[in-house]
Design a protein around this motif. Sequence first.
Motif, PDB file in Angstrom:
ATOM      1  N   GLU A   1     -44.366   4.763  51.072  1.00 32.94           N
ATOM      2  CA  GLU A   1     -44.992   3.812  50.159  1.00 32.94           C
ATOM      3  C   GLU A   1     -44.051   3.468  49.006  1.00 32.94           C
ATOM      4  O   GLU A   1     -44.115   2.359  48.455  1.00 32.94           O
ATOM      5  CB  GLU A   1     -46.321   4.376  49.650  1.00 32.94           C
ATOM      6  CG  GLU A   1     -47.335   4.597  50.769  1.00 32.94           C
ATOM      7  CD  GLU A   1     -48.762   4.746  50.272  1.00 32.94           C
ATOM      8  OE1 GLU A   1     -49.024   4.454  49.092  1.00 32.94           O
ATOM      9  OE2 GLU A   1     -49.623   5.147  51.081  1.00 32.94           O
TER      10      GLU A   1
ATOM     11  N   TYR B   1     -49.494   0.533  53.063  1.00 31.95           N
ATOM     12  CA  TYR B   1     -48.702   1.268  52.070  1.00 31.95           C
ATOM     13  C   TYR B   1     -49.315   1.199  50.668  1.00 31.95           C
ATOM     14  O   TYR B   1     -48.605   1.088  49.667  1.00 31.95           O
ATOM     15  CB  TYR B   1     -47.265   0.716  52.021  1.00 31.95           C
ATOM     16  CG  TYR B   1     -46.547   0.776  53.334  1.00 31.95           C
ATOM     17  CD1 TYR B   1     -45.900   1.938  53.753  1.00 31.95           C
ATOM     18  CD2 TYR B   1     -46.504  -0.332  54.183  1.00 31.95           C
ATOM     19  CE1 TYR B   1     -45.242   1.995  54.974  1.00 31.95           C
ATOM     20  CE2 TYR B   1     -45.844  -0.283  55.409  1.00 31.95           C
ATOM     21  CZ  TYR B   1     -45.222   0.889  55.792  1.00 31.95           C
ATOM     22  OH  TYR B   1     -44.568   0.944  56.992  1.00 31.95           O
ATOM     23  N   LEU B   2     -50.634   1.293  50.599  1.00 34.40           N
ATOM     24  CA  LEU B   2     -51.321   1.147  49.315  1.00 34.40           C
ATOM     25  C   LEU B   2     -52.211   2.346  48.973  1.00 34.40           C
ATOM     26  O   LEU B   2     -52.944   2.298  47.994  1.00 34.40           O
ATOM     27  CB  LEU B   2     -52.178  -0.126  49.314  1.00 34.40           C
ATOM     28  CG  LEU B   2     -51.414  -1.454  49.372  1.00 34.40           C
ATOM     29  CD1 LEU B   2     -52.402  -2.608  49.564  1.00 34.40           C
ATOM     30  CD2 LEU B   2     -50.592  -1.650  48.107  1.00 34.40           C
ATOM     31  N   ASP B   3     -52.167   3.403  49.753  1.00 33.94           N
ATOM     32  CA  ASP B   3     -53.077   4.525  49.513  1.00 33.94           C
ATOM     33  C   ASP B   3     -52.845   5.131  48.136  1.00 33.94           C
ATOM     34  O   ASP B   3     -53.787   5.401  47.388  1.00 33.94           O
ATOM     35  CB  ASP B   3     -52.901   5.592  50.602  1.00 33.94           C
ATOM     36  CG  ASP B   3     -54.108   6.508  50.705  1.00 33.94           C
ATOM     37  OD1 ASP B   3     -55.118   6.234  50.027  1.00 33.94           O
ATOM     38  OD2 ASP B   3     -54.059   7.484  51.457  1.00 33.94           O
TER      39      ASP B   3
ATOM     40  N   TRP C   1     -46.003   9.454  51.496  1.00 34.24           N
ATOM     41  CA  TRP C   1     -45.888   8.985  50.110  1.00 34.24           C
ATOM     42  C   TRP C   1     -44.520   8.341  49.873  1.00 34.24           C
ATOM     43  O   TRP C   1     -44.409   7.335  49.154  1.00 34.24           O
ATOM     44  CB  TRP C   1     -46.101  10.135  49.122  1.00 34.24           C
ATOM     45  CG  TRP C   1     -44.987  11.139  49.071  1.00 34.24           C
ATOM     46  CD1 TRP C   1     -44.894  12.290  49.779  1.00 34.24           C
ATOM     47  CD2 TRP C   1     -43.794  11.062  48.281  1.00 34.24           C
ATOM     48  NE1 TRP C   1     -43.726  12.957  49.493  1.00 34.24           N
ATOM     49  CE2 TRP C   1     -43.027  12.224  48.566  1.00 34.24           C
ATOM     50  CE3 TRP C   1     -43.306  10.142  47.348  1.00 34.24           C
ATOM     51  CZ2 TRP C   1     -41.793  12.471  47.963  1.00 34.24           C
ATOM     52  CZ3 TRP C   1     -42.076  10.390  46.747  1.00 34.24           C
ATOM     53  CH2 TRP C   1     -41.340  11.538  47.046  1.00 34.24           C
TER      54      TRP C   1
ATOM     55  N   GLN D   1     -41.772  -0.520  48.448  1.00 35.81           N
ATOM     56  CA  GLN D   1     -41.612  -1.205  47.168  1.00 35.81           C
ATOM     57  C   GLN D   1     -40.165  -1.638  46.960  1.00 35.81           C
ATOM     58  O   GLN D   1     -39.882  -2.737  46.472  1.00 35.81           O
ATOM     59  CB  GLN D   1     -42.071  -0.296  46.030  1.00 35.81           C
ATOM     60  CG  GLN D   1     -43.548   0.048  46.067  1.00 35.81           C
ATOM     61  CD  GLN D   1     -43.938   1.073  45.020  1.00 35.81           C
ATOM     62  OE1 GLN D   1     -43.505   1.010  43.868  1.00 35.81           O
ATOM     63  NE2 GLN D   1     -44.757   2.046  45.408  1.00 35.81           N
TER      64      GLN D   1
ATOM     65  N   PRO E   1     -51.198  10.286  50.020  1.00 35.95           N
ATOM     66  CA  PRO E   1     -51.972   9.740  51.146  1.00 35.95           C
ATOM     67  C   PRO E   1     -52.752  10.824  51.881  1.00 35.95           C
ATOM     68  O   PRO E   1     -52.253  11.926  52.107  1.00 35.95           O
ATOM     69  CB  PRO E   1     -50.894   9.133  52.050  1.00 35.95           C
ATOM     70  CG  PRO E   1     -49.764   8.809  51.121  1.00 35.95           C
ATOM     71  CD  PRO E   1     -49.776   9.888  50.094  1.00 35.95           C
TER      72      PRO E   1
ATOM     73  N   SER F   1     -53.303   3.095  53.921  1.00 33.93           N
ATOM     74  CA  SER F   1     -52.006   3.625  54.340  1.00 33.93           C
ATOM     75  C   SER F   1     -51.262   2.647  55.232  1.00 33.93           C
ATOM     76  O   SER F   1     -50.034   2.530  55.143  1.00 33.93           O
ATOM     77  CB  SER F   1     -52.191   4.958  55.078  1.00 33.93           C
ATOM     78  OG  SER F   1     -52.543   5.991  54.190  1.00 33.93           O
TER      79      SER F   1
END
Length: 398
Positions: free
Chosen positions: A164, A144-146, A161, A168, A154, A141
């Motif tokens: 994240e 930002y990859l959970d 979420w 991007q 997450p 998290s």
Amino acid sequence: MVSFPSLRRITASGAYLPEIDGLRFMAIFAVLVFHVLLLSQTYMGYYALPSNAFAHFTYDLMLNGRYGVPVFFAISGFILGLPFAKQYLNGGKKIGFGPYLMRRVTRLEPPYILSLLIRTGPVMAAKGYTFLWILPHLLASIFYLDMAIYRDYPVVQLVAWSLEIEIQFYLLIFLLAPLLFRAKATLRRCVFVFALFLPGTVQYYLWNYTGLSHHDLFFYSIGVWIQFFLAGMLVADIFVTDLGRIPSTWLWDVLSAVVWIVFFIVPDGGSQVFGPAMLVLLLLGAFKGKVFRWFYSLSPISIIGGMCYSIYLTHSLVLQALAFAYYKMAPRDPSYLRFVVSILIFIPLLIAAGAVFFVLIERPCMDRRWPQKLLAFLSGKREAPKKQAVTVDASLPR
């Protein structure tokens, strides 16, 4: 006593747009109402609505409060797209990737990481997780990859979420901006309009006619939300090139009122396809309407909207504590009136908690020189103070 102006967001340069923070207020208020509704139904069961059309209509509006998140996405598209639009369309200052990325890190990461650390213990206690089990999710998290790794919302901070997804777009805009803003006006606008409707149409087809599920990585990517960011970028284009030629009229207020209602009552498929175009109208209405521009610019409204990132980060944990106390200690009474009362009690407290976090944590991070000031403080040196301008910053639901 803290005055209203001292609660506004701050950065080192630029001009403050209270209309944008007013839109943020609308978005965060909708999200708060939606989350209060979900949690209250978790504790109390589904509400017995009064047998009248107005109650059912308002209930549907509140249930669709989750659509406040795409509003945040469109605002991010506008705020982040604006300096690029100025660069490519007006010969403005070039945006360097290094300073841009460092600003995002120093501005957004400290409040976010602190909120994750604060939530870790309560989540472990509530869910029965061990520290070794939750640690990989916490680390994912932070970067930002959970969702990308675990294909689910997450664990530590479920509402993150959207953050994240936002990150991007923060990286993708350096590819999108040159492609979109360098084109001639007619071609550029045609591409924008096409891009508003195509992604949602493709998504509607994927959800309904293919085997795509919530466990597929695409569901947790910007591919599901790109059209909302593009809506904001289109408004940034118009803001830089043509906003002055658009008349300010009461018709924008009528249009905004209708679009707000329609936006929050359309089903999910319709929101994905037609929502971006509606958000373009809402953003333009914020600048060109008379009543809505006045409302968005009211100090309490714009200030609360400006604190939306802090409110977004803190409201879930605070809401859980409030709901436990309110619903567990009171008799079980799943009535619509009980829910309305909970809205009136909870939301001011959620905003107050977010305001405290904003003043103590987020607002200091809006000073782009806070890392240097912190180092100077730790080393015993005193840095000469510099005047801070009040402006809009690219924060999340943030």
